[in-house]
Structures are given as structure tokens and as C-alpha cells.
Design a protein around this motif. Structure first.
Motif, PDB file in Angstrom:
ATOM      1  N   MET A  48      -8.423  -4.329  -9.073  1.00 42.40           N
ATOM      2  CA  MET A  48      -8.208  -4.218  -7.626  1.00 42.40           C
ATOM      3  C   MET A  48      -8.118  -5.643  -7.076  1.00 42.40           C
ATOM      4  SD  MET A  48      -9.198  -3.863  -4.295  1.00 42.40           S
ATOM      5  CE  MET A  48     -10.966  -4.039  -4.154  1.00 42.40           C
TER       6      MET A  48
ATOM      7  N   ALA B 191      -3.648  -2.833  -4.750  1.00 42.27           N
ATOM      8  CA  ALA B 191      -4.042  -3.504  -3.496  1.00 42.27           C
ATOM      9  C   ALA B 191      -3.607  -4.959  -3.464  1.00 42.27           C
ATOM     10  CB  ALA B 191      -5.548  -3.381  -3.298  1.00 42.27           C
ATOM     11  N   GLY B 192      -2.470  -5.247  -4.088  1.00 42.20           N
ATOM     12  CA  GLY B 192      -1.986  -6.628  -4.012  1.00 42.20           C
ATOM     13  C   GLY B 192      -0.921  -6.890  -5.064  1.00 42.20           C
TER      14      GLY B 192
ATOM     15  N   VAL C 180       0.555  -0.949  -9.374  1.00 42.03           N
ATOM     16  CA  VAL C 180       0.827   0.074  -8.366  1.00 42.03           C
ATOM     17  C   VAL C 180       1.632  -0.611  -7.260  1.00 42.03           C
ATOM     18  CG1 VAL C 180      -0.131   1.658  -6.661  1.00 42.03           C
ATOM     19  CG2 VAL C 180      -1.280   1.330  -8.859  1.00 42.03           C
TER      20      VAL C 180
ATOM     21  N   LEU D 196       8.652  -4.320  -3.824  1.00 42.57           N
ATOM     22  CA  LEU D 196       7.593  -4.818  -4.716  1.00 42.57           C
ATOM     23  C   LEU D 196       7.806  -4.301  -6.142  1.00 42.57           C
ATOM     24  CD1 LEU D 196       5.174  -6.702  -4.621  1.00 42.57           C
ATOM     25  CD2 LEU D 196       3.719  -4.717  -4.459  1.00 42.57           C
TER      26      LEU D 196
ATOM     27  N   GLU E 224       2.902   4.840  -5.692  1.00 43.53           N
ATOM     28  CA  GLU E 224       1.837   5.643  -5.070  1.00 43.53           C
ATOM     29  C   GLU E 224       2.140   5.907  -3.599  1.00 43.53           C
ATOM     30  OE1 GLU E 224      -2.034   4.079  -3.640  1.00 43.53           O
ATOM     31  OE2 GLU E 224      -2.824   5.138  -5.365  1.00 43.53           O
TER      32      GLU E 224
ATOM     33  N   GLY F 298      -7.883   6.611  -0.879  1.00 49.33           N
ATOM     34  CA  GLY F 298      -8.170   5.183  -0.984  1.00 49.33           C
ATOM     35  C   GLY F 298      -7.147   4.347  -0.231  1.00 49.33           C
ATOM     36  N   HIS F 299      -7.017   3.126  -0.691  1.00 51.51           N
ATOM     37  CA  HIS F 299      -6.122   2.158  -0.048  1.00 51.51           C
ATOM     38  C   HIS F 299      -4.671   2.565  -0.276  1.00 51.51           C
ATOM     39  CE1 HIS F 299      -4.405  -1.451   1.389  1.00 51.51           C
ATOM     40  NE2 HIS F 299      -4.185  -1.996   0.230  1.00 51.51           N
TER      41      HIS F 299
HETATM   42  O1  LIG Z   1       1.188  -8.509  -1.620  1.00 45.76           O
HETATM   43  C1  LIG Z   1       1.955  -7.612  -1.260  1.00 45.76           C
HETATM   44  O2  LIG Z   1       3.191  -7.670  -1.219  1.00 45.76           O
HETATM   45  C2  LIG Z   1       1.294  -6.272  -0.944  1.00 45.76           C
HETATM   46  O3  LIG Z   1       1.248  -5.627  -2.180  1.00 45.76           O
HETATM   47  C3  LIG Z   1       0.627  -4.428  -2.279  1.00 45.76           C
HETATM   48  C4  LIG Z   1       0.094  -3.746  -1.175  1.00 45.76           C
HETATM   49  C5  LIG Z   1      -0.562  -2.520  -1.402  1.00 45.76           C
HETATM   50  C6  LIG Z   1      -0.652  -2.019  -2.695  1.00 45.76           C
HETATM   51  C7  LIG Z   1      -1.345  -0.791  -2.987  1.00 45.76           C
HETATM   52  C8  LIG Z   1      -1.474   0.320  -2.200  1.00 45.76           C
HETATM   53  N1  LIG Z   1      -2.201   1.224  -2.948  1.00 45.76           N
HETATM   54  C9  LIG Z   1      -2.450   0.641  -4.116  1.00 45.76           C
HETATM   55  C10 LIG Z   1      -3.171   1.243  -5.269  1.00 45.76           C
HETATM   56  N2  LIG Z   1      -4.276   1.989  -4.768  1.00 45.76           N
HETATM   57  C11 LIG Z   1      -5.450   1.335  -4.519  1.00 45.76           C
HETATM   58  O4  LIG Z   1      -5.615   0.156  -4.752  1.00 45.76           O
HETATM   59  N3  LIG Z   1      -6.414   2.134  -3.995  1.00 45.76           N
HETATM   60  C12 LIG Z   1      -7.656   1.681  -3.663  1.00 45.76           C
HETATM   61  N4  LIG Z   1      -8.545   2.490  -3.118  1.00 45.76           N
HETATM   62  C13 LIG Z   1      -9.716   1.867  -2.826  1.00 45.76           C
HETATM   63  C14 LIG Z   1      -9.761   0.577  -3.183  1.00 45.76           C
HETATM   64  S1  LIG Z   1     -11.104  -0.494  -2.952  1.00 45.76           S
HETATM   65  C15 LIG Z   1     -10.763  -0.941  -1.294  1.00 45.76           C
HETATM   66  C16 LIG Z   1      -9.589  -1.580  -0.970  1.00 45.76           C
HETATM   67  C17 LIG Z   1      -9.378  -1.891   0.382  1.00 45.76           C
HETATM   68  C18 LIG Z   1     -10.321  -1.566   1.299  1.00 45.76           C
HETATM   69  C19 LIG Z   1     -11.443  -0.868   0.867  1.00 45.76           C
HETATM   70  N5  LIG Z   1     -11.649  -0.588  -0.416  1.00 45.76           N
HETATM   71  S2  LIG Z   1      -8.293   0.089  -3.870  1.00 45.76           S
HETATM   72  N6  LIG Z   1      -1.952  -0.564  -4.157  1.00 45.76           N
HETATM   73  C20 LIG Z   1      -0.104  -2.721  -3.773  1.00 45.76           C
HETATM   74  C21 LIG Z   1       0.534  -3.913  -3.562  1.00 45.76           C
END
Ligand SMILES: O=C(O)COc1ccc(-c2c[nH]c(CNC(=O)Nc3ncc(Sc4ccccn4)s3)n2)cc1
Length: 319
Positions: A71, A96-97, A116, A122, A137, A143-144
Motif C-alpha cells: 500500500m 493507492a499510488g 492496481v 495509469l 479496480e 477501501g480506498h
Molecule cells: O499517483 C497516481 O497517479 C495515483 O495513482 C493511484 C491512485 C489510486 C489507486 C488505487 C485505488 N484503489 C487502489 C487499490 N485499492 C486499495 O489500495 N485499497 C485500500 N483500501 C484501504 C487501504 S489503507 C488506506 C488507504 C487510504 C486511506 C485509508 N486507508 S488501501 N489503488 C492506485 C493508483
């Protein structure tokens, strides 16, 4: 069922278990891998030694492939990157990044990398820098989350990329899996359904709340401030909503208040079973899930339902 994902990862079924922070431990991931899917240990916000202990445990539970989710908002992300390289973890998913800065390290250690992604752009960037596949996703997920739905994003990413696409978000049974395959995905990632697996060590109160959930029982908090997160509605989400309404009226919104409100909330739900003020992360598909089963029973029901649909229910109108 041999899909590109099975060949890529050396697994029997193209079903990946979501690396849910605080929830996806060696017990759940080991059972999923043993049953022929790909079990994933969550890095979440955990420090190196916590994740290392789960990696050591899963290696005792199964000799089948498994993965670790990194994460990327975690303050320990770099430590977990070092750890998966040292522990020869075969597969890494990231969330999440953007994992670009770690990609060379992963490739050097022959780790299969499956980021993801919340958008076509992306996904294309990940393919360009060497990702082996992507998880697409949708915002139906728990979640996020990003902003696009699974149904709309999957075909667009499939058309834009050549590497395998894994669909996630709202895939609650074989119908969702068959739909994902129809959209061009090579496999699925499943989170919420595995939350109520017998081998999932999340608090019983959390499982009971998922089983009781209706279709309208999730909400997205922090859409305007911080990171949007889908959870089951409760007293905490109502407090978040009130705070968001208040801060939206302010010229200088105080983001610290959101950070403070969220701190430890996931642990409160997962470990303490506080379903009023804990963060019960779950997808919109929670309303479909009615009983606790083993990981093996869950995987076999996905596969049997998907095969039945692909073989028959569709055939009556394809002449
Ligand atoms: O840098 C950029 O261009 C942005 O890139 C991204 C932006 C979002 C994502 C993304 C969305 N969903 C996911 C995969 N799913 C997740 O990561 N789900 C999650 N659930 C709980 C998590 S822990 C958390 C995180 C934030 C706040 C509170 N708790 S992480 N990845 C992936 C890449």
C-alpha cells in the motif's frame, strides 16, 4: 481453466484475493493459495517485521504461489519493497499510488508486479514501465477507491493494454466473474467475498455486519478531503459526513481533523470489532454475501458458476 493469469502466476484458477489492509494475513492468503487462487498478504500500514512474520507463516502453510500487497501510502512502503525482494516473494500487487520508482527493483528480483490502477492512463503507464499485469479496480470496491466503475473501466483498459487485465470491484460470485471475462479481463480480484471466509481472522462482528449488509449500506467518505474510502455506513461515517459538510464551507479546511478521525479506525473494526466507530471497509457487493464459507468453497463456487454460465446460460442465445 487456463487463462493468461494462470500461466503468468503458476496458479490453477484466475482468482486473486484482495490484499486488504489489516485483514489479509497468512491464514486467509495461505488458504486461498492452497485452494488454487493467489493469496495475497496485506502490507497495509504495517511495519516490516509484522509483514515478515506473515510471509514466514504463509511459507509454512503452502508451497504454492502467493503475493504481498504494498500500500503505497504506507510510511513503511520502502521497507516492504526491500522485504519482498529479500524474502523472494513471487508476486507483488501495489495499491493507492504509483509504484514506478520501485519497478526496477522488482524486475531485478524477478518479482511479478501487478499494480492496481484506477484509470486507463495509469494502466498504460504501468505497462510501459514493465508491469506484468494490472488490476483494474472499480469504485464499487471496498477501501480506498478511484472514480470509475468496473463495468466501464475494464473494457477501456483491455482495449488500451496488451498485458493481462484482472477485474476488481463488485465481483461477488461467478456471475461477476463471467461478466468480467466477457469484458475482456483474464481474471478477477476478490475482496469483500473473502472477508467472510472461515480462514479470515477479521473480528466476528465485522463478518456479521457484512452478512447483514444490504445493497445500499456502503458509503464513500473523504471524497473531497484526503483519500476516498468505501465502508459500511455507521456512526463513524456519519461523523465524517458532518465534518466534510462543515469543512467544505470553510476557506481553510483542516485536513488534520480527517487524519485524526481515521487513525486506528480500521484496527478498531478488524481487531476490536467496534462496528459503530471502526472503519468497516467493504464493497457494494456486500449485500450479495450471505454466509461464511471456506476459501476453498468460495473459489470452487466462483469457478463452477462461471463455467456453467460460460457453457450454457449464454449459449441459448448465441446460435
Ligand atoms: O499517483 C497516481 O497517479 C495515483 O495513482 C493511484 C491512485 C489510486 C489507486 C488505487 C485505488 N484503489 C487502489 C487499490 N485499492 C486499495 O489500495 N485499497 C485500500 N483500501 C484501504 C487501504 S489503507 C488506506 C488507504 C487510504 C486511506 C485509508 N486507508 S488501501 N489503488 C492506485 C493508483
Amino acid at each position: 481453466m487456463q487463462s493468461k493469469i494462470c500461466a503468468l502466476l503458476g496458479i490453477k484458477y484466475p482468482i486473486i484475493q484482495g490484499g486488504m489492509a489489516w485483514i489479509a494475513d497468512a491464514s486467509l492468503a495461505g488458504a486461498v493459495s492452497e485452494a488454487g487462487g493467489l493469496g495475497i498478504i496485506a502490507g497495509g500500514n504495517a511495519p516490516r517485521e509484522v509483514v515478515q512474520a506473515e510471509i514466514r507463516k504463509i511459507k509454512k502453510i503452502t508451497d504454492k504461489p502467493f503475493g504481498v500487497n504494498i500500500m503505497l501510502l504506507s510510511p513503511f512502503a520502502q521497507d516492504i519493497v526491500d522485504l519482498v525482494c529479500e524474502e523472494n516473494v513471487p508476486v507483488v500487487t501495489t495499491g493507492a499510488g504509483n509504484p514506478s520508482k520501485y519497478m526496477a527493483r522488482f524486475k531485478e528480483h524477478k518479482i511479478k508486479v501487478i499494480p492496481v490502477v484506477p484509470s486507463v492512463a495509469l494502466g498504460a503507464r504501468m505497462e510501459k514501465i514493465g508491469a506484468d499485469a494490472v488490476v483494474v479496480e472499480g469504485m464499487e470496491a471496498g477501501g480506498h477507491i478511484g472514480k470509475l466503475t468496473t463495468m466501464s473501466m475494464v473494457p477501456q483498459v483491455v482495449d488500451a493494454l496488451t498485458i493481462p487485465v484482472i477485474a476488481a470491484g463488485g465481483v461477488g460470485d461467478g456471475r461477476g466473474m463471467a461478466a468480467a471475462l466477457m469484458l475482456g479481463a483474464d481474471g478477477v480480484q476478490v475482496g469483500t467475498r473473502f472477508l467472510i471466509a472461515k480462514e479470515c481472522t477479521v473480528h466476528e462482528n465485522y463478518k456479521a455486519r457484512i452478512i447483514k449488509a444490504r445493497d445500499v449500506d456502503t458509503t464513500v467518505t473523504c471524497q473531497h478531503f484526503g483519500h476516498p474510502v468505501r465502508t459500511i455506513k455507521n456512526k463513524l461515517t456519519r461523523e465524517y459526513d458532518q465534518l466534510e459538510k462543515k469543512e467544505l464551507r470553510s476557506d481553510t479546511p483542516d485536513l488534520e481533523k480527517f487524519e485524526k478521525m481515521g487513525q486506528g479506525a480500521l484496527r478498531k473494526a478488524v481487531v476490536e470489532g467496534d462496528i459503530d466507530y471502526g472503519s468497516i471497509m467493504a464493497g457494494q457487493i456486500a449485500g450479495l454475501i450471505k454466509k461464511e464459507e471456506t476459501a476453498k468453497e468460495i473459489i470452487e463456487s466462483y469457478m463452477n458458476e462461471t463455467k456453467e454460465i460460460m457453457a450454457s446460460r449464454c449459449s441459448h442465445w448465441i446460435k
